[in-house]
Design an enzyme around this catalytic site. Structure first.
Site, PDB file in Angstrom:
ATOM      1  N   GLU A   1       0.860  -1.187   0.000  1.00  0.00           N
ATOM      2  CA  GLU A   1       0.000   0.000   0.000  1.00  0.00           C
ATOM      3  C   GLU A   1       0.890   1.227   0.000  1.00  0.00           C
ATOM      4  O   GLU A   1       1.954   1.235   0.648  1.00  0.00           O
ATOM      5  CB  GLU A   1      -0.913   0.025   1.224  1.00  0.00           C
ATOM      6  CG  GLU A   1      -1.723   1.323   1.291  1.00  0.00           C
ATOM      7  CD  GLU A   1      -2.866   1.312   2.284  1.00  0.00           C
ATOM      8  OE1 GLU A   1      -2.831   0.517   3.237  1.00  0.00           O
ATOM      9  OE2 GLU A   1      -3.793   2.129   2.099  1.00  0.00           O
TER      10      GLU A   1
ATOM     11  N   CYS B   1      -6.574   0.950   2.674  1.00  0.00           N
ATOM     12  CA  CYS B   1      -7.569   2.032   2.652  1.00  0.00           C
ATOM     13  C   CYS B   1      -7.416   2.935   1.433  1.00  0.00           C
ATOM     14  O   CYS B   1      -8.348   3.645   1.063  1.00  0.00           O
ATOM     15  CB  CYS B   1      -7.448   2.879   3.911  1.00  0.00           C
ATOM     16  SG  CYS B   1      -7.923   2.019   5.410  1.00  0.00           S
TER      17      CYS B   1
ATOM     18  N   ASN C   1     -11.977  -3.132   0.072  1.00  0.00           N
ATOM     19  CA  ASN C   1     -10.831  -3.369   0.948  1.00  0.00           C
ATOM     20  C   ASN C   1     -11.294  -3.847   2.312  1.00  0.00           C
ATOM     21  O   ASN C   1     -11.514  -5.024   2.518  1.00  0.00           O
ATOM     22  CB  ASN C   1      -9.963  -2.112   1.072  1.00  0.00           C
ATOM     23  CG  ASN C   1      -8.892  -2.269   2.132  1.00  0.00           C
ATOM     24  OD1 ASN C   1      -8.228  -3.301   2.160  1.00  0.00           O
ATOM     25  ND2 ASN C   1      -8.756  -1.317   3.024  1.00  0.00           N
ATOM     26  N   GLU C   2     -11.478  -2.909   3.216  1.00  0.00           N
ATOM     27  CA  GLU C   2     -11.790  -3.310   4.594  1.00  0.00           C
ATOM     28  C   GLU C   2     -13.200  -2.823   4.902  1.00  0.00           C
ATOM     29  O   GLU C   2     -13.389  -1.926   5.716  1.00  0.00           O
ATOM     30  CB  GLU C   2     -10.761  -2.677   5.527  1.00  0.00           C
ATOM     31  CG  GLU C   2     -10.582  -3.382   6.831  1.00  0.00           C
ATOM     32  CD  GLU C   2      -9.453  -2.750   7.640  1.00  0.00           C
ATOM     33  OE1 GLU C   2      -9.500  -1.529   7.886  1.00  0.00           O
ATOM     34  OE2 GLU C   2      -8.532  -3.481   8.059  1.00  0.00           O
TER      35      GLU C   2
END
Ligand code: AHR
Length: 659
Positions: free
Chosen positions: A49, A245, A376-377
């Site tokens: 990331e 993120c 993603n999350e």
């Protein structure tokens, strides 16, 4: 492995010299012919990331910060400079109507024929310069009518000593790219770049760029070789990108859009990095994404290091820790189309629109994408309907594509349970679990997967790292206690390789002067880098993942914490080895006897140890390998291995099988 220390000794001579408390001998039974699961080639991989200056200022080897004047304010990172009585001015020109993706450039006006006038760039916390390295400077420039401005560029150290310099004569009245090379005469951690103009007149400048010649595989405008090498050394099974993120954006406007990250770099729209001001205690206002490291480069990187690409796409939701914006379901089409087009970009023939673009960008052969993540999350009710639309569209067209679905930010609790139950009901392919937890949590949870449904979705332990203080605390350290607890936990991943198909530590990279989140697997400055103890744990698991899990038991139980010991075993059908991972998390020396059943072993084995007596110990730029694997050959007799195992150690025992 060549860096590991080599020594030959007998088992007796390998006994720890330390006068420490020692456990009674424990007998561990390994049924080497009883395969319980296959270890997926993807098992241990990389989570990338762009956080902590992992891309711009890190892996992407560009040395000029804000090369296209798209930061806010536009001259961030640049300062006006004058030499020998030079006079002039700089204007930032906004051409957003004409070039919305690269809205700004500068006009340098030189007002005196004596001396020179220009701009200096500070780089990303300085510019790291190596003695005798060649630097490639480039600029896109346009002379104004009647102007005959000449440029000269120089790298200088903090005292103003010139390290290398070159002249450039841009002649065109239209935008044109100019290149020049020069060498540095010294190694300097924090140099800066001066770009001077001389002769009265005006010139437009954009994309002012400086790269070392020696990038990874010497690709022009490429990646930092030392950092990629660290990734390649791990022989990772997959590369997850671009996050994290960052996929989601703090709002949907700042989400990651892969189509904007390919093609000419001066047409890749810069974006504020969502980690820029995320943490009030670690503000990084000069953190932007140039996307010089974009999706084409990620696919290429994955191919270079032999990892399966695993792109994660925005599913129509912004980061739920921030705005949590969602796209109405009837407006999700462009997001879904991005996913479908990405598959065509990666796998399509050159007769397809996106496959053809891939070929034009230099890679006619497909990248053979097999899996991708939807969101993603994410968590909560909004995720499921969006996820369903994605899954239907992708599976209808590409039924072979394995899809990764998020189980949220925690490994348990309401959010986790809701998604876990829902996705299991929907027969999803792969579930992405995240755990940023204490070292004790890792020790306590090594049995986490022992009772998971063997017929359900596969597990991707997509982000995990032991936090020495608390989640994302700026005081967290990459210390030996954390790494050891991860090593212990990972015996449980290995033992359950029929359920867990992928795992990756997170985050991957951090610049020592520009980070937002700690702990991180690999730290670097402008010239150097080091693997943390956590990195070496990951590397050992990845290099010695084997192909098949075989039972290793103490008193007929899996070894997951008895007397502070965690252990697992695999065989490797390619190297004909039995590989034992044995983690002693306690302060007592362990006397271990391994009895190998079902297969015969040869009379020598290799013992690789990662160890420190000090749980608080860390590696650093100055002592990069304080905690790193050491290697010994040990002599064996019969089908037994007797070892005296140091406290606080991770041990990998590699034994050749003879039948
Ligand atoms: O790894 C840092 C962040 O942790 C990731 O971006 C996010 O997915 C998680 O919350």
């Amino acid at each position: 492995m060549k860096k590991y220390l080599l020594a030959i000794c007998t088992v007796g001579a390998c006994l720890s010299a330390m006068a420490q408390q020692k456990s009674p001998v424990k007998t561990y039974i390994i049924k080497a012919d009883s395969i319980k699961a296959h270890v997926q080639p993807t098992m241990y991989g990389i989570f990338f990331e762009d956080i902590n200056m992992a891309a711009d200022g890190g892996l992407y080897a560009e040395l000029v910060k804000n090369r296209s004047f798209e930061f806010f304010p536009s001259l961030m990172g640049w300062t006006e400079i004058k030499k020998g009585g030079g006079e002039g001015s700089v204007e930032v020109i906004d051409r957003s109507k004409e070039r919305p993706e690269n809205s700004h450039f500068v006009t340098l006006s030189v007002k005196s024929n004596s001396g020179s006038y220009g701009l200096a760039n500070e780089g990303f916390r300085g510019i790291g310069v190596e003695k005798d390295e060649t630097y490639n400077f480039s600029v896109i420039a346009r002379q104004h009518a009647e102007s005959k401005i000449e440029l000269y560029v120089e790298l200088v150290d903090a005292n103003g000593t010139i390290l290398g310099q070159a002249d450039l004569k841009p002649i065109s009245k239209d935008w044109e790219k100019y290149n020049v090379q020069f060498k540095s005469n010294a190694t300097v951690q924090k140099a800066h770049l001066n770009v001077y103009a001389k002769n009265v007149g005006a010139i437009d400048l954009d994309m002012i760029s400086l790269f070392p010649e020696h990038t990874w595989k010497n690709r022009p405008g490429g990646l930092r070789a030392d950092l990629v090498q660290k990734l390649a050394d791990m022989k990772p099974g997959f590369l997850r990108f671009p996050g994290g993120c960052i996929v989601e954006g703090r709002d949907l406007g700042t989400r990651y859009q892969w189509k904007k990250t390919i093609g000419n770099i001066d047409k890749r729209e810069n974006l504020i990095n969502r980690w820029n001001t995320e943490f009030k205690h670690r503000p990084t206002p000069d953190y932007y994404q140039s996307f010089g490291l974009g999706f084409m480069e990620y696919f290429q990187l994955a191919e270079d290091i032999g990892a399966e690409p695993l792109p994660i796409l925005n599913c129509g939701m912004a980061c739920q820790f921030n705005t949590g914006q969602v796209v109405p379901l009837d407006q999700l089409d462009p997001y879904v189309q991005d996913a479908l087009d990405l598959i065509e970009f990666a796998n399509g023939g050159t007769d397809t629109k996106w496959g053809n673009l891939r070929a034009q960008l230099g890679h006619p052969a497909p990248f053979n994408l097999k899996m991708m993540g939807i969101g993603n999350e994410q968590w909560g009710d909004n995720y499921i309907p969006r996820w369903k639309i994605f899954v239907k569209a992708i599976k209808d067209k590409y039924p072979y594509m394995k899809l990764v679905s998020s189980l949220g930010p925690d490994p348990d609790g309401e959010k986790f349970n809701f998604l876990n139950n829902t996705f299991r009901g929907l027969n999803t392919d792969i579930l992405d679990e995240h755990y940023y937890r204490s070292p004790q949590w890792f020790l306590d949870n090594s049995k986490r997967y022992d009772n998971y449904d063997r017929k359900g979705p596969k597990i991707f332990a997509g982000e995990y790292a032991a936090q020495s203080v608390g989640i994302a605390s700026p005081d967290n350290k990459n210390n030996w206690q954390c790494a050891l607890s991860e090593a212990a936990f990972m015996t449980g991943l290995e033992r359950n390789a029929d359920v867990v198909s992928m795992a990756s530590y997170a985050p991957l990279f951090a610049h020592v002067d520009g980070w937002q989140w700690t702990p991180d697997e690999i730290w670097f400055d402008n010239l150097r880098s080091y693997g943390t103890p956590n990195y070496y744990v990951q590397e050992l698991y990845s290099l010695y993942k084997g192909t098949d899990v075989v039972p290793l038991k103490l008193n007929n139980q899996a070894v997951s914490g008895q007397n502070g010991v965690y252990a697992s075993a695999v065989t490797d059908s390619k190297t004909h080895e039995l590989i034992i991972k044995f983690i002693n998390s306690g302060k007592i020396v362990q006397s271990a006897g391994f009895v190998i059943k079902g297969r015969k072993i040869k009379s020598t084995a290799t013992l690789i140890t990662l160890h420190s007596d000090d749980l608080a110990a860390v590696n650093s730029l100055d002592k990069p390998t304080s905690i790193s694997p050491t290697q010994r050959t040990i002599q064996l007799s019969g089908n037994k291995i007797n070892l005296t195992v140091k406290p606080y150690s991770m041990n990998v025992i590699r034994v050749k099988l003879s039948n």
